[in-house]
Enzyme design. Structure first.
Site, PDB file in Angstrom:
ATOM      1  N   ALA A  66      41.923  67.859  46.552  1.00 42.89           N
ATOM      2  CA  ALA A  66      42.196  67.519  47.948  1.00 42.89           C
ATOM      3  C   ALA A  66      43.688  67.742  48.161  1.00 42.89           C
ATOM      4  O   ALA A  66      44.469  67.737  47.208  1.00 42.89           O
ATOM      5  CB  ALA A  66      41.815  66.075  48.214  1.00 42.89           C
ATOM      6  N   GLY A 111      39.250  67.226  43.920  1.00 47.26           N
ATOM      7  CA  GLY A 111      38.287  67.668  44.932  1.00 47.26           C
ATOM      8  C   GLY A 111      37.702  69.050  44.655  1.00 47.26           C
ATOM      9  O   GLY A 111      36.619  69.368  45.143  1.00 47.26           O
ATOM     10  N   GLU A 114      34.956  68.443  42.273  1.00 41.80           N
ATOM     11  CA  GLU A 114      33.908  67.779  43.064  1.00 41.80           C
ATOM     12  C   GLU A 114      33.160  68.780  43.957  1.00 41.80           C
ATOM     13  O   GLU A 114      31.947  68.687  44.121  1.00 41.80           O
ATOM     14  CB  GLU A 114      34.550  66.664  43.902  1.00 41.80           C
ATOM     15  N   GLU A 134      42.806  62.243  39.420  1.00 40.86           N
ATOM     16  CA  GLU A 134      43.228  61.343  40.503  1.00 40.86           C
ATOM     17  C   GLU A 134      43.914  60.075  40.033  1.00 40.86           C
ATOM     18  O   GLU A 134      44.813  59.563  40.701  1.00 40.86           O
ATOM     19  CB  GLU A 134      42.015  60.959  41.382  1.00 40.86           C
TER      20      GLU A 134
HETATM   21  N1  CAA Z   1      47.417  69.630  47.207  1.00 42.91           N
HETATM   22  C1  CAA Z   1      48.393  70.226  47.869  1.00 42.91           C
HETATM   23  N2  CAA Z   1      49.125  71.262  47.377  1.00 42.91           N
HETATM   24  C2  CAA Z   1      48.800  71.684  46.138  1.00 42.91           C
HETATM   25  C3  CAA Z   1      47.768  71.100  45.385  1.00 42.91           C
HETATM   26  C4  CAA Z   1      47.045  70.031  45.972  1.00 42.91           C
HETATM   27  N3  CAA Z   1      46.009  69.418  45.332  1.00 42.91           N
HETATM   28  N4  CAA Z   1      47.702  71.729  44.186  1.00 42.91           N
HETATM   29  C5  CAA Z   1      48.663  72.689  44.208  1.00 42.91           C
HETATM   30  N5  CAA Z   1      49.319  72.663  45.376  1.00 42.91           N
HETATM   31  C6  CAA Z   1      50.450  73.487  45.802  1.00 42.91           C
HETATM   32  C7  CAA Z   1      51.716  73.079  45.094  1.00 42.91           C
HETATM   33  O1  CAA Z   1      52.290  71.944  45.739  1.00 42.91           O
HETATM   34  C8  CAA Z   1      52.544  74.328  45.212  1.00 42.91           C
HETATM   35  O2  CAA Z   1      53.065  74.383  46.530  1.00 42.91           O
HETATM   36  P1  CAA Z   1      54.679  74.638  46.745  1.00 42.91           P
HETATM   37  O3  CAA Z   1      54.884  76.033  46.215  1.00 42.91           O
HETATM   38  O4  CAA Z   1      54.809  74.523  48.231  1.00 42.91           O
HETATM   39  O5  CAA Z   1      55.353  73.595  45.955  1.00 42.91           O
HETATM   40  C9  CAA Z   1      51.495  75.445  45.103  1.00 42.91           C
HETATM   41  O6  CAA Z   1      50.247  74.823  45.381  1.00 42.91           O
HETATM   42  C10 CAA Z   1      51.426  76.047  43.717  1.00 42.91           C
HETATM   43  O7  CAA Z   1      51.202  74.994  42.790  1.00 42.91           O
HETATM   44  P2  CAA Z   1      52.135  74.735  41.506  1.00 42.91           P
HETATM   45  O8  CAA Z   1      53.490  75.305  41.715  1.00 42.91           O
HETATM   46  O9  CAA Z   1      52.032  73.281  41.171  1.00 42.91           O
HETATM   47  O10 CAA Z   1      51.358  75.608  40.409  1.00 42.91           O
HETATM   48  P3  CAA Z   1      51.362  75.389  38.844  1.00 42.91           P
HETATM   49  O11 CAA Z   1      50.747  76.607  38.256  1.00 42.91           O
HETATM   50  O12 CAA Z   1      52.693  74.989  38.360  1.00 42.91           O
HETATM   51  O13 CAA Z   1      50.371  74.139  38.617  1.00 42.91           O
HETATM   52  C11 CAA Z   1      48.381  72.835  38.950  1.00 42.91           C
HETATM   53  C12 CAA Z   1      49.015  74.263  38.934  1.00 42.91           C
HETATM   54  C13 CAA Z   1      48.335  72.264  37.549  1.00 42.91           C
HETATM   55  C14 CAA Z   1      46.943  72.997  39.479  1.00 42.91           C
HETATM   56  C15 CAA Z   1      49.207  71.930  39.868  1.00 42.91           C
HETATM   57  O14 CAA Z   1      49.393  72.580  41.121  1.00 42.91           O
HETATM   58  C16 CAA Z   1      48.590  70.597  40.127  1.00 42.91           C
HETATM   59  O15 CAA Z   1      48.630  69.716  39.292  1.00 42.91           O
HETATM   60  N6  CAA Z   1      48.006  70.382  41.343  1.00 42.91           N
HETATM   61  C17 CAA Z   1      47.454  69.128  41.738  1.00 42.91           C
HETATM   62  C18 CAA Z   1      46.121  68.849  41.040  1.00 42.91           C
HETATM   63  C19 CAA Z   1      45.576  67.486  41.451  1.00 42.91           C
HETATM   64  O16 CAA Z   1      46.145  66.460  41.174  1.00 42.91           O
HETATM   65  N7  CAA Z   1      44.409  67.481  42.133  1.00 42.91           N
HETATM   66  C20 CAA Z   1      43.782  66.270  42.585  1.00 42.91           C
HETATM   67  C21 CAA Z   1      44.156  65.999  44.025  1.00 42.91           C
HETATM   68  S1  CAA Z   1      43.613  64.399  44.612  1.00 42.91           S
HETATM   69  C22 CAA Z   1      41.980  64.612  44.983  1.00 42.91           C
HETATM   70  O17 CAA Z   1      41.415  65.672  44.817  1.00 42.91           O
HETATM   71  C23 CAA Z   1      41.304  63.397  45.558  1.00 42.91           C
HETATM   72  C24 CAA Z   1      39.850  63.566  45.817  1.00 42.91           C
HETATM   73  O18 CAA Z   1      39.025  63.518  44.938  1.00 42.91           O
HETATM   74  C25 CAA Z   1      39.370  63.680  47.173  1.00 42.91           C
END
Ligand code: CAA
Length: 281
Positions: A66, A111, A114, A134
């Site tokens: 998400a 998400g 999911e 999460e």
């Molecule tokens: N939401 C918003 N933006 C996201 C995102 C997310 N879940 N995942 C990645 N992005 C964005 C990053 O912020 C980044 O944007 P900027 O260039 O503007 O900073 C861009 O995508 C590229 O990502 P990274 O630079 O972080 O890429 P990376 O290769 O270094 O890392 C990754 C990849 C490990 C997937 C890392 O992006 C990450 O950890 N993302 C978040 C994963 C996460 O925590 N997901 C769970 C979200 S909560 C949820 O999903 C709740 C639910 O159940 C409803």
């Protein structure tokens, strides 16, 4: 059909839906889940669509979760509403009476994992990564992760992923039953040799990955469409009820199929030793 965050294409009865926010690794914001909900209503009523494939734009992510930027603005009421809207979209996918395959072409986190679990089948690229991170954000999954993950992989393995927040690779996801298959495919040059990038890594062949999954779906779509829909209904509703109610549902649906033309075509074709021509009627 135009969407801001999705690409949509239908060919030979197969809809391909691309989550198209590569700049955010295809993270699901509320506009995207609302577009998904609308699109799956359209797919449900479109007789030209017999099955669907979901994939993420680019080669790096299926969906990285998400949208954390949007989540960071929520409060107890709007946070709950945000996940209820996402759950509604994913429920439409799970309950679509046409097979949907998640083509997991990279990160499927939070998400994203999911969303893949709401699909009927999951096929992972060899570099795909799965997890429910999460708890590391102070949250729990909100698009069905606490419910669908234990149903797919069992309570113990689900709790390990949900509590640990760890990330697993495609081979491990296959081993625990989170994905149905792993496809390893890399771009080749004209001599058939695998191409490597500037870091010496093989280059993922997204088109070949997708065409492998299209072939898998085409195989399923040679079967009787109404029977496919009833299998999905019997499994989904059966998992929510006790065994005897599930068996009654199965018998009801089984009997109901005798009202279709396809059941007669299927059995006649078998007896006449020819291929069945199903019409979804
Ligand atoms: N939401 C918003 N933006 C996201 C995102 C997310 N879940 N995942 C990645 N992005 C964005 C990053 O912020 C980044 O944007 P900027 O260039 O503007 O900073 C861009 O995508 C590229 O990502 P990274 O630079 O972080 O890429 P990376 O290769 O270094 O890392 C990754 C990849 C490990 C997937 C890392 O992006 C990450 O950890 N993302 C978040 C994963 C996460 O925590 N997901 C769970 C979200 S909560 C949820 O999903 C709740 C639910 O159940 C409803």
């Amino acid at each position: 059909m135009e969407f801001d965050n999705l690409l949509y294409d239908v060919k030979d009865g197969i809809a391909t839906i691309t989550i198209n926010r590569p700049e955010a690794l295809n993270a699901l914001n509320s506009d995207t889940t609302s577009e998904l909900a609308k699109l799956f209503d359209i797919i449900a009523s479109d007789d030209n669509v017999l099955g669907a494939i979901l994939i993420g734009a680019g080669g790096k992510a299926f969906v990285a979760g998400a949208d954390i930027k949007e989540l960071s603005t929520k409060d107890p009421v709007s946070g709950r509403e945000f996940v209820l809207a996402g759950q509604e979209a994913l429920n439409k996918i799970e309950n679509l009476p046409k097979p949907v395959i998640a083509a997991v072409n990279g990160f499927a986190l939070g998400g994203g994992c999911e969303l893949a679990m709401a699909c009927h089948l999951r096929v992972a690229a060899a570099h795909a990564k799965f997890g429910q991170p999460e708890v590391g954000l102070g949250l729990i999954p909100g698009y069905g992760g606490t419910q669908r993950l234990p149903r797919l992989v069992g309570k113990g393995r689900a709790l390990e992923l949900l509590l640990g927040g760890g990330i697993i690779n495609a081979a491990e996801a296959f081993r625990i039953g989170l994905v149905n298959a792993v496809v390893e495919t890399y771009k080749k040059d004209e001599t058939g040799k695998e191409i490597t990038n500037e870091k010496g890594r093989k280059v993922f062949d997204r088109d070949d990955f997708l065409s492998n999954i299209q072939e898998m779906l085409k195989g399923i779509l040679t079967k009787a469409p109404i029977a496919l829909g009833y299998v999905i209904e019997a499994v989904n509703r059966g998992l929510e009820t006790d065994l005897s109610s599930g068996l009654k549902l199965e018998a009801d649906l089984f009997g109901q199929l005798y009202t279709t033309e396809d059941v007669h075509e299927g059995m006649n074709a078998y007896l006449e030793k020819r291929r069945a021509e199903f019409r979804g009627k």
